[in-house]
Design a protein around this motif. Structure first.
Motif, PDB file in Angstrom:
ATOM      1  N   PHE A   1       0.777  -1.113   0.304  1.00 31.10           N
ATOM      2  CA  PHE A   1      -0.412   0.576   0.032  1.00 31.10           C
ATOM      3  C   PHE A   1       0.465   1.370  -0.258  1.00 31.10           C
ATOM      4  O   PHE A   1       2.091   1.223   0.611  1.00 31.10           O
ATOM      5  CB  PHE A   1      -0.851  -0.171   1.393  1.00 31.10           C
ATOM      6  CG  PHE A   1      -1.845  -1.296   1.343  1.00 31.10           C
ATOM      7  CD1 PHE A   1      -3.900  -1.559   1.040  1.00 31.10           C
ATOM      8  CD2 PHE A   1      -1.605  -2.376   2.120  1.00 31.10           C
ATOM      9  CE1 PHE A   1      -4.088  -1.851   1.126  1.00 31.10           C
ATOM     10  CE2 PHE A   1      -1.742  -3.556   2.365  1.00 31.10           C
ATOM     11  CZ  PHE A   1      -3.910  -3.269   1.636  1.00 31.10           C
TER      12      PHE A   1
ATOM     13  N   GLU B   1       0.261   5.613   1.178  1.00 29.45           N
ATOM     14  CA  GLU B   1       0.110   6.294   2.165  1.00 29.45           C
ATOM     15  C   GLU B   1       0.166   7.560   1.798  1.00 29.45           C
ATOM     16  O   GLU B   1       1.192   8.045   1.272  1.00 29.45           O
ATOM     17  CB  GLU B   1       0.299   6.231   3.648  1.00 29.45           C
ATOM     18  CG  GLU B   1      -0.502   7.121   4.968  1.00 29.45           C
ATOM     19  CD  GLU B   1      -0.098   7.289   6.224  1.00 29.45           C
ATOM     20  OE1 GLU B   1       0.438   7.766   7.011  1.00 29.45           O
ATOM     21  OE2 GLU B   1       0.912   5.657   6.292  1.00 29.45           O
TER      22      GLU B   1
ATOM     23  N   TYR C   1      -5.336   5.476   2.051  1.00 27.35           N
ATOM     24  CA  TYR C   1      -4.355   4.048   1.754  1.00 27.35           C
ATOM     25  C   TYR C   1      -4.917   3.745   0.777  1.00 27.35           C
ATOM     26  O   TYR C   1      -5.920   2.895  -0.043  1.00 27.35           O
ATOM     27  CB  TYR C   1      -4.446   2.781   3.270  1.00 27.35           C
ATOM     28  CG  TYR C   1      -3.901   3.281   4.139  1.00 27.35           C
ATOM     29  CD1 TYR C   1      -2.509   3.462   4.426  1.00 27.35           C
ATOM     30  CD2 TYR C   1      -4.924   4.032   5.072  1.00 27.35           C
ATOM     31  CE1 TYR C   1      -2.358   3.889   5.872  1.00 27.35           C
ATOM     32  CE2 TYR C   1      -4.381   4.565   6.167  1.00 27.35           C
ATOM     33  CZ  TYR C   1      -3.271   4.308   6.644  1.00 27.35           C
ATOM     34  OH  TYR C   1      -2.771   4.926   8.015  1.00 27.35           O
TER      35      TYR C   1
ATOM     36  N   LYS D   1      -3.687   0.402  -3.057  1.00 30.53           N
ATOM     37  CA  LYS D   1      -3.358  -0.593  -2.588  1.00 30.53           C
ATOM     38  C   LYS D   1      -2.451  -0.153  -3.807  1.00 30.53           C
ATOM     39  O   LYS D   1      -3.038   0.030  -5.206  1.00 30.53           O
ATOM     40  CB  LYS D   1      -4.255  -1.652  -3.187  1.00 30.53           C
ATOM     41  CG  LYS D   1      -4.187  -3.192  -3.343  1.00 30.53           C
ATOM     42  CD  LYS D   1      -4.970  -4.281  -2.834  1.00 30.53           C
ATOM     43  CE  LYS D   1      -4.005  -5.746  -2.888  1.00 30.53           C
ATOM     44  NZ  LYS D   1      -5.441  -6.268  -2.985  1.00 30.53           N
TER      45      LYS D   1
END
Length: 49
Positions: A22, A24, A35, A37
């Protein structure tokens, strides 16, 4: 890295941390955190000369 970051408060968000699977990302103005992916990455391959 991400090709296109999401927008928040009319501004592009910034990547704060790479967390393995992920990213951030955060907004500098309202401090909102999202977040994202990562897309499926191909397995590394050996390159021949």
């Amino acid at each position: 890295m991400l090709s296109k970051l999401p927008r928040c408060c009319g501004h592009e968000m910034k990547v704060k941390m790479d967390m393995g699977n992920f990213f951030e990302v955060y907004c500098n103005y309202c401090k909102d955190v999202v977040y994202i992916k990562k897309s499926e990455m191909p397995k590394p391959q050996m390159i021949d000369d």
